[in-house]
Design a protein around this motif. Structure first.
Motif, short mmCIF file in Angstrom:
data_model
loop_
_atom_site.label_atom_id
_atom_site.label_comp_id
_atom_site.label_asym_id
_atom_site.label_seq_id
_atom_site.Cartn_x
_atom_site.Cartn_y
_atom_site.Cartn_z
N SER A 43 0.90 -1.32 -0.05
CA SER A 43 0.10 0.10 -0.02
C SER A 43 0.86 1.41 0.01
O SER A 43 0.55 2.38 -0.78
CB SER A 43 -0.84 -0.03 1.08
OG SER A 43 -0.26 0.17 2.61
N TYR B 263 3.95 1.59 -1.42
CA TYR B 263 4.53 1.64 -2.62
C TYR B 263 3.35 2.10 -3.68
O TYR B 263 3.72 3.07 -4.55
CB TYR B 263 5.06 0.26 -3.31
CG TYR B 263 6.30 -0.18 -2.43
CD1 TYR B 263 7.16 0.71 -1.74
CD2 TYR B 263 6.41 -1.42 -2.22
CE1 TYR B 263 8.16 0.38 -1.03
CE2 TYR B 263 7.34 -1.97 -1.39
CZ TYR B 263 8.48 -1.17 -0.80
OH TYR B 263 9.65 -1.28 -0.25
N ARG B 264 2.07 1.75 -3.42
CA ARG B 264 1.21 2.32 -4.47
C ARG B 264 0.80 3.58 -4.18
O ARG B 264 0.99 4.38 -4.98
CB ARG B 264 -0.21 1.29 -3.99
CG ARG B 264 -0.23 -0.01 -4.79
CD ARG B 264 -1.74 -0.66 -4.76
NE ARG B 264 -1.96 -0.90 -3.62
CZ ARG B 264 -2.06 -1.91 -2.89
NH1 ARG B 264 -1.10 -2.92 -3.34
NH2 ARG B 264 -2.36 -2.05 -1.73
N ARG B 265 0.91 4.14 -2.79
CA ARG B 265 0.64 5.55 -2.50
C ARG B 265 1.70 6.32 -3.29
O ARG B 265 1.80 7.52 -3.69
CB ARG B 265 0.54 5.75 -1.19
CG ARG B 265 0.28 7.16 -0.82
CD ARG B 265 -0.34 7.30 0.73
NE ARG B 265 0.66 6.84 1.86
CZ ARG B 265 0.54 5.63 2.37
NH1 ARG B 265 -0.45 4.71 2.00
NH2 ARG B 265 1.58 5.30 3.31
N GLN C 75 3.58 5.44 -5.62
CA GLN C 75 3.54 5.35 -7.16
C GLN C 75 2.46 6.51 -7.77
O GLN C 75 2.53 7.21 -8.75
CB GLN C 75 3.18 3.87 -7.64
CG GLN C 75 3.09 3.91 -9.06
CD GLN C 75 2.96 2.70 -9.42
OE1 GLN C 75 2.40 1.72 -8.69
NE2 GLN C 75 2.96 2.42 -10.92
N ALA C 76 1.26 6.63 -6.96
CA ALA C 76 0.42 7.41 -7.39
C ALA C 76 0.79 9.13 -7.06
O ALA C 76 0.44 9.86 -7.86
CB ALA C 76 -0.64 7.35 -6.58
N GLU C 77 1.60 9.35 -6.09
CA GLU C 77 1.93 10.42 -5.78
C GLU C 77 3.10 11.19 -7.06
O GLU C 77 2.91 11.95 -7.49
CB GLU C 77 2.74 10.43 -4.34
CG GLU C 77 3.52 12.01 -4.16
CD GLU C 77 2.31 13.07 -4.14
OE1 GLU C 77 2.89 14.19 -3.99
OE2 GLU C 77 1.31 12.77 -3.80
N ARG C 78 3.78 9.96 -7.21
CA ARG C 78 4.69 10.24 -8.22
C ARG C 78 3.96 10.19 -9.77
O ARG C 78 4.57 11.36 -10.62
CB ARG C 78 5.80 9.05 -8.43
CG ARG C 78 6.70 8.91 -7.53
CD ARG C 78 7.67 10.20 -7.11
NE ARG C 78 7.04 11.29 -6.28
CZ ARG C 78 7.47 12.45 -6.20
NH1 ARG C 78 8.43 12.82 -6.93
NH2 ARG C 78 7.08 13.26 -4.98
N THR C 79 2.74 9.58 -10.14
CA THR C 79 2.20 9.93 -11.22
C THR C 79 1.59 11.05 -11.18
O THR C 79 1.44 12.05 -12.25
CB THR C 79 1.16 8.78 -11.12
OG1 THR C 79 1.89 7.36 -11.22
CG2 THR C 79 0.65 8.58 -12.35
N ARG C 80 1.00 11.59 -9.81
CA ARG C 80 0.35 12.82 -10.10
C ARG C 80 1.37 14.08 -10.27
O ARG C 80 1.07 14.82 -10.98
CB ARG C 80 -0.12 12.93 -8.54
CG ARG C 80 -1.01 14.43 -8.25
CD ARG C 80 -1.29 14.62 -6.96
NE ARG C 80 -0.07 14.84 -6.23
CZ ARG C 80 0.57 16.10 -6.35
NH1 ARG C 80 0.14 17.08 -6.85
NH2 ARG C 80 1.58 16.06 -5.43
N ASN D 202 1.97 14.03 -14.04
CA ASN D 202 1.20 14.44 -14.97
C ASN D 202 1.13 15.93 -14.74
O ASN D 202 0.76 16.87 -15.74
CB ASN D 202 -0.36 13.77 -14.36
CG ASN D 202 -0.29 12.52 -14.90
OD1 ASN D 202 0.25 12.07 -15.78
ND2 ASN D 202 -1.06 11.89 -13.93
#
Length: 301
Positions: free
Chosen positions: A180, A182-184, A186-191, A194
């Motif tokens: 969880s 790592y997923r968070r 990854q989501a932060e890096r993706t944001r 973008n």
């Protein structure tokens, strides 16, 4: 021979008593001198010492060096955010009061290590439970180690133990929350990616719009300059035509008629429907009209 035997036996007994009455204390050890089960003396300086032979006195040695306690498995500690961390630590300790240490643990270092490990776990919980993951990993890591050191040192002093240092070697998330986290991340890096792409696209549109504007301005300026040059050329050509026409109007008419004939009959398949009596064919009817002499300047000579 029979007289020498008692002497040899007595000599052997004397040597045995002498060896049992002498002991050596090395630089790495304390020596506890017991007299009938009671600690009579604590010896910390290295050297050769004497005592009464057993069972009157005996010696127990304790390690004087700085020892290390390494946790066999990482401790699972919960933060104030209710997240489990796996913390691997080690402690440097030494025997500060040999007599008190022996009374407490009976000289058993293994028992002392187990007791200190329990105290370290309690100190870890006390220091980590009130902090967040960020505090434990980065901002308050030194404070956490200092608090653990102070806590364990205070509780170990009555045991005859001195805590020299406490270090946190490794701090990791528990396996059940690693995914969880790592997923968070990854989501932060993706944001962030973008957001950077959006900013880049906006900057690109701004640059393209500015380039298009500059292009239009350059083209407009070039067109205006070209028109000015073309107008100046046309004006100069008109002046030349006027000057040539003024010098010999009849020759000028003849020359223009030839150009018109060449244009009209440029292809064999061209067809022109014109009244033969029109002025267009005036030079066909009279190919040698009366013309004044052409000046050399007008003929381009």
């Amino acid at each position: 021979m029979q007289r020498l035997l008692p002497l040899l036996v007595g000599l052997l007994i004397a040597v045995g008593l002498l060896f049992s009455s002498v002991f050596v204390v090395g630089m790495r050890h304390y020596a506890l001198l017991f007299s009938l089960g009671e600690v009579k003396q604590v010896i910390s300086e290295p050297g050769l010492y004497f005592k009464l032979p057993p069972p009157f006195q005996n010696v127990v040695y304790l390690d004087k060096r700085i020892l290390t306690i390494e946790s066999p498995d990482a401790e699972r500690i919960q933060t104030s955010e209710k997240k489990n961390l796996l913390i691997d630590s080690y402690v440097k300790w030494r025997i500060a009061d040999p007599k008190l240490f022996y009374v407490t643990f009976g000289g058993n270092e293994r028992a002392a290590q187990e007791r200190l490990q329990a105290q370290i776990r309690d100190a870890l919980n006390a220091a980590v439970n009130v902090r967040t993951v960020r505090d434990v990993i980065s901002t308050d890591r030194d404070k956490v180690m200092a608090e653990i050191l102070a806590n364990v040192a205070k509780r170990a002093k009555p045991l005859g133990v001195q805590i020299v240092d406490v270090r946190l070697r490794r701090i990791e998330f528990a396996p059940e929350i690693s995914d969880s986290v790592y997923r968070r991340m990854q989501a932060e890096r993706t944001r962030v990616a973008n957001e950077l792409r959006s900013i880049g696209a906006a900057e690109g549109e701004k640059i393209r719009a500015d380039a298009d504007r500059q292009r239009e301005v350059i083209l407009a300026q070039a067109y205006a300059k070209a028109q000015a040059i073309r107008g100046a050329g046309d004006a100069q050509a008109s002046r030349i035509y006027d000057r040539a026409y003024g010098q010999n109007p009849e020759f000028f008419k003849f020359y223009k008629s030839l150009q018109a004939y060449r244009t009209a009959f440029s292809k064999p398949s061209d067809m022109l429907v014109v009244d033969p009596s029109s002025d267009f064919f005036s030079y066909f009817k009279n190919p040698q009209p009366a013309m004044p002499a052409v000046p050399a300047k007008a003929m381009g000579k």
